[in-house]
Write a protein that holds these residues in place. Structure first.
Motif, PDB file in Angstrom:
ATOM      1  N   LEU A  33      35.369  43.717-143.845  1.00  0.00           N
ATOM      2  CA  LEU A  33      34.736  42.400-143.968  1.00  0.00           C
ATOM      3  C   LEU A  33      35.166  41.466-142.845  1.00  0.00           C
ATOM      4  O   LEU A  33      34.369  40.656-142.381  1.00  0.00           O
ATOM      5  CB  LEU A  33      35.007  41.775-145.333  1.00  0.00           C
ATOM      6  N   LEU A  34      36.388  41.582-142.373  1.00  0.00           N
ATOM      7  CA  LEU A  34      36.830  40.772-141.240  1.00  0.00           C
ATOM      8  C   LEU A  34      36.002  41.116-140.008  1.00  0.00           C
ATOM      9  O   LEU A  34      35.552  40.216-139.281  1.00  0.00           O
ATOM     10  CB  LEU A  34      38.322  40.989-140.974  1.00  0.00           C
ATOM     11  N   VAL A  35      35.760  42.390-139.784  1.00  0.00           N
ATOM     12  CA  VAL A  35      34.936  42.824-138.648  1.00  0.00           C
ATOM     13  C   VAL A  35      33.553  42.198-138.745  1.00  0.00           C
ATOM     14  O   VAL A  35      33.034  41.652-137.757  1.00  0.00           O
ATOM     15  CB  VAL A  35      34.837  44.365-138.593  1.00  0.00           C
ATOM     16  N   GLU A  36      32.955  42.254-139.922  1.00  0.00           N
ATOM     17  CA  GLU A  36      31.607  41.690-140.078  1.00  0.00           C
ATOM     18  C   GLU A  36      31.610  40.180-139.908  1.00  0.00           C
ATOM     19  O   GLU A  36      30.692  39.627-139.303  1.00  0.00           O
ATOM     20  CB  GLU A  36      30.999  42.093-141.418  1.00  0.00           C
ATOM     21  N   LEU A  37      32.629  39.495-140.420  1.00  0.00           N
ATOM     22  CA  LEU A  37      32.699  38.037-140.241  1.00  0.00           C
ATOM     23  C   LEU A  37      32.753  37.675-138.762  1.00  0.00           C
ATOM     24  O   LEU A  37      32.078  36.740-138.315  1.00  0.00           O
ATOM     25  CB  LEU A  37      33.903  37.450-140.975  1.00  0.00           C
ATOM     26  N   VAL A  38      33.545  38.399-138.002  1.00  0.00           N
ATOM     27  CA  VAL A  38      33.643  38.161-136.558  1.00  0.00           C
ATOM     28  C   VAL A  38      32.281  38.390-135.897  1.00  0.00           C
ATOM     29  O   VAL A  38      31.815  37.566-135.097  1.00  0.00           O
ATOM     30  CB  VAL A  38      34.732  39.063-135.935  1.00  0.00           C
ATOM     31  N   LYS A  39      31.633  39.494-136.243  1.00  0.00           N
ATOM     32  CA  LYS A  39      30.333  39.798-135.635  1.00  0.00           C
ATOM     33  C   LYS A  39      29.283  38.758-136.010  1.00  0.00           C
ATOM     34  O   LYS A  39      28.479  38.347-135.165  1.00  0.00           O
ATOM     35  CB  LYS A  39      29.876  41.197-136.054  1.00  0.00           C
ATOM     36  N   ILE A  40      29.300  38.332-137.260  1.00  0.00           N
ATOM     37  CA  ILE A  40      28.324  37.331-137.698  1.00  0.00           C
ATOM     38  C   ILE A  40      28.590  35.995-137.021  1.00  0.00           C
ATOM     39  O   ILE A  40      27.666  35.339-136.531  1.00  0.00           O
ATOM     40  CB  ILE A  40      28.336  37.189-139.234  1.00  0.00           C
ATOM     41  N   ARG A  41      29.860  35.584-136.972  1.00  0.00           N
ATOM     42  CA  ARG A  41      30.162  34.270-136.390  1.00  0.00           C
ATOM     43  C   ARG A  41      29.793  34.222-134.914  1.00  0.00           C
ATOM     44  O   ARG A  41      29.175  33.250-134.442  1.00  0.00           O
ATOM     45  CB  ARG A  41      31.640  33.905-136.590  1.00  0.00           C
ATOM     46  N   ALA A  42      30.132  35.250-134.155  1.00  0.00           N
ATOM     47  CA  ALA A  42      29.744  35.271-132.737  1.00  0.00           C
ATOM     48  C   ALA A  42      28.225  35.256-132.606  1.00  0.00           C
ATOM     49  O   ALA A  42      27.671  34.543-131.769  1.00  0.00           O
ATOM     50  CB  ALA A  42      30.333  36.491-132.040  1.00  0.00           C
ATOM     51  N   SER A  43      27.549  36.007-133.461  1.00  0.00           N
ATOM     52  CA  SER A  43      26.087  36.070-133.407  1.00  0.00           C
ATOM     53  C   SER A  43      25.448  34.743-133.793  1.00  0.00           C
ATOM     54  O   SER A  43      24.393  34.384-133.245  1.00  0.00           O
ATOM     55  CB  SER A  43      25.581  37.199-134.307  1.00  0.00           C
ATOM     56  N   GLN A  44      26.064  34.004-134.707  1.00  0.00           N
ATOM     57  CA  GLN A  44      25.576  32.655-135.033  1.00  0.00           C
ATOM     58  C   GLN A  44      25.663  31.758-133.804  1.00  0.00           C
ATOM     59  O   GLN A  44      24.709  31.059-133.456  1.00  0.00           O
ATOM     60  CB  GLN A  44      26.398  32.035-136.168  1.00  0.00           C
ATOM     61  N   ILE A  45      26.816  31.774-133.164  1.00  0.00           N
ATOM     62  CA  ILE A  45      27.028  30.922-131.993  1.00  0.00           C
ATOM     63  C   ILE A  45      26.039  31.286-130.882  1.00  0.00           C
ATOM     64  O   ILE A  45      25.474  30.406-130.226  1.00  0.00           O
ATOM     65  CB  ILE A  45      28.484  31.048-131.488  1.00  0.00           C
ATOM     66  N   ASN A  46      25.816  32.581-130.691  1.00  0.00           N
ATOM     67  CA  ASN A  46      24.943  33.053-129.613  1.00  0.00           C
ATOM     68  C   ASN A  46      23.461  33.036-129.980  1.00  0.00           C
ATOM     69  O   ASN A  46      22.622  33.329-129.134  1.00  0.00           O
ATOM     70  CB  ASN A  46      25.358  34.464-129.195  1.00  0.00           C
ATOM     71  N   ALA A  83      44.041  33.202-144.274  1.00  0.00           N
ATOM     72  CA  ALA A  83      44.675  32.858-142.992  1.00  0.00           C
ATOM     73  C   ALA A  83      44.314  33.842-141.887  1.00  0.00           C
ATOM     74  O   ALA A  83      44.062  33.440-140.740  1.00  0.00           O
ATOM     75  CB  ALA A  83      46.187  32.782-143.169  1.00  0.00           C
ATOM     76  N   ARG A  84      44.276  35.110-142.200  1.00  0.00           N
ATOM     77  CA  ARG A  84      43.940  36.122-141.194  1.00  0.00           C
ATOM     78  C   ARG A  84      42.481  35.970-140.751  1.00  0.00           C
ATOM     79  O   ARG A  84      42.181  36.052-139.559  1.00  0.00           O
ATOM     80  CB  ARG A  84      44.215  37.505-141.775  1.00  0.00           C
ATOM     81  N   GLU A  85      41.590  35.753-141.688  1.00  0.00           N
ATOM     82  CA  GLU A  85      40.185  35.535-141.339  1.00  0.00           C
ATOM     83  C   GLU A  85      40.024  34.266-140.510  1.00  0.00           C
ATOM     84  O   GLU A  85      39.282  34.254-139.521  1.00  0.00           O
ATOM     85  CB  GLU A  85      39.335  35.444-142.604  1.00  0.00           C
ATOM     86  N   ARG A  86      40.728  33.220-140.880  1.00  0.00           N
ATOM     87  CA  ARG A  86      40.638  31.956-140.151  1.00  0.00           C
ATOM     88  C   ARG A  86      41.115  32.129-138.703  1.00  0.00           C
ATOM     89  O   ARG A  86      40.506  31.608-137.766  1.00  0.00           O
ATOM     90  CB  ARG A  86      41.430  30.874-140.869  1.00  0.00           C
ATOM     91  N   ALA A  87      42.200  32.865-138.534  1.00  0.00           N
ATOM     92  CA  ALA A  87      42.706  33.122-137.184  1.00  0.00           C
ATOM     93  C   ALA A  87      41.692  33.926-136.372  1.00  0.00           C
ATOM     94  O   ALA A  87      41.444  33.624-135.195  1.00  0.00           O
ATOM     95  CB  ALA A  87      44.043  33.854-137.259  1.00  0.00           C
ATOM     96  N   ALA A  88      41.095  34.937-136.993  1.00  0.00           N
ATOM     97  CA  ALA A  88      40.093  35.761-136.299  1.00  0.00           C
ATOM     98  C   ALA A  88      38.856  34.940-135.948  1.00  0.00           C
ATOM     99  O   ALA A  88      38.307  35.083-134.858  1.00  0.00           O
ATOM    100  CB  ALA A  88      39.715  36.965-137.163  1.00  0.00           C
ATOM    101  N   LEU A  89      38.436  34.087-136.862  1.00  0.00           N
ATOM    102  CA  LEU A  89      37.259  33.263-136.606  1.00  0.00           C
ATOM    103  C   LEU A  89      37.532  32.229-135.522  1.00  0.00           C
ATOM    104  O   LEU A  89      36.675  31.984-134.657  1.00  0.00           O
ATOM    105  CB  LEU A  89      36.782  32.597-137.894  1.00  0.00           C
ATOM    106  N   ALA A  90      38.707  31.630-135.530  1.00  0.00           N
ATOM    107  CA  ALA A  90      39.060  30.668-134.479  1.00  0.00           C
ATOM    108  C   ALA A  90      39.069  31.361-133.112  1.00  0.00           C
ATOM    109  O   ALA A  90      38.554  30.820-132.123  1.00  0.00           O
ATOM    110  CB  ALA A  90      40.409  30.022-134.775  1.00  0.00           C
ATOM    111  N   TRP A  91      39.649  32.563-133.053  1.00  0.00           N
ATOM    112  CA  TRP A  91      39.706  33.305-131.789  1.00  0.00           C
ATOM    113  C   TRP A  91      38.301  33.730-131.359  1.00  0.00           C
ATOM    114  O   TRP A  91      37.960  33.685-130.174  1.00  0.00           O
ATOM    115  CB  TRP A  91      40.645  34.496-131.929  1.00  0.00           C
TER     116      TRP A  91
END
Length: 153
Positions: A33-46, A83-91
Motif C-alpha cells: 500500500l505504501l508503494v501504491e500511495l507513492v505512485k498515486i501521489r506522484a501521478s496526482q501531482i503530474n 509516520a512512515r507513509e507521511r515520510a514517503a509522501l513528503a519525499w
C-alpha cells in the motif's frame, strides 16, 4: 484527447529499460500500500490520468480504503496516514516537484527517521520510476481504459 504515439511499440528496447527498473523497484519489499500511495501521489501531482486509473485500482485490490484514496491529495491534514507513509509522501512530493522544492532538509529528516539508508535509496528509485512512467504517459497522451478501473498484476 488523442494519443500521440504508442511508446511501447515505437521504442521497445528503450521502454524495456523502464520495465526492468519497474520490476526492480517492485522487488524492494516495501509495503504494497505504501508503494501504491507513492505512485498515486506522484501521478496526482503530474496529472497522469492513465497512472491514476491504474494505481488507484491496484491500491483498492490490495485493500486500500476509499477514504484514504480520497484524502491522499490532502494527506498532511489527515490523521489516516502513519509516520512512515507521511515520510514517503513528503519525499515523493519533494522529488516530484524538485525544481520548486530543492528536496528540503525537513523532508529528508522525516525520510531518515522512518527509512534505513538502503530504503531511502530504494524509495527514491521508486519515485524516479513513477515519475518516468508519468512523463511517458502524459507526454505521449496515453489514454486510460474507459469503464471500470482495472487492476494490474
Amino acid at each position: 484527447m488523442q494519443p500521440r504515439l504508442n511508446y511501447f511499440k515505437a521504442a521497445p528496447a528503450a521502454v524495456q529499460a523502464m520495465r526492468d527498473l519497474e520490476a526492480k523497484v517492485q522487488g524492494f519489499g516495501f509495503e504494497p500500500l505504501l508503494v501504491e500511495l507513492v505512485k498515486i501521489r506522484a501521478s496526482q501531482i503530474n496529472g497522469c490520468a492513465y497512472c491514476l486509473n491504474m494505481h488507484t485500482a491496484d491500491a483498492r485490490r490490495r485493500g486500500e480504503t476509499e477514504q484514504r484514496l480520497y484524502l491522499l491529495s490532502a494527506w498532511r491534514e489527515s490523521p489516516l496516514f502513519d509516520a512512515r507513509e507521511r515520510a514517503a509522501l513528503a519525499w515523493t512530493e519533494a522529488l516530484t516537484l524538485l525544481a520548486r522544492t530543492g528536496a528540503p532538509d525537513a523532508d529528508y529528516e522525516l525520510l531518515k527517521a522512518n527509512f534505513s539508508e538502503a530504503e531511502q535509496v530504494e524509495l527514491t528509485l521508486l519515485i524516479i520510476a513513477i515519475n518516468g512512467w508519468n512523463r511517458l504517459a502524459v507526454g505521449f497522451r496515453s489514454i486510460h481504459p474507459v469503464g471500470p478501473a482495472r487492476a494490474t498484476g
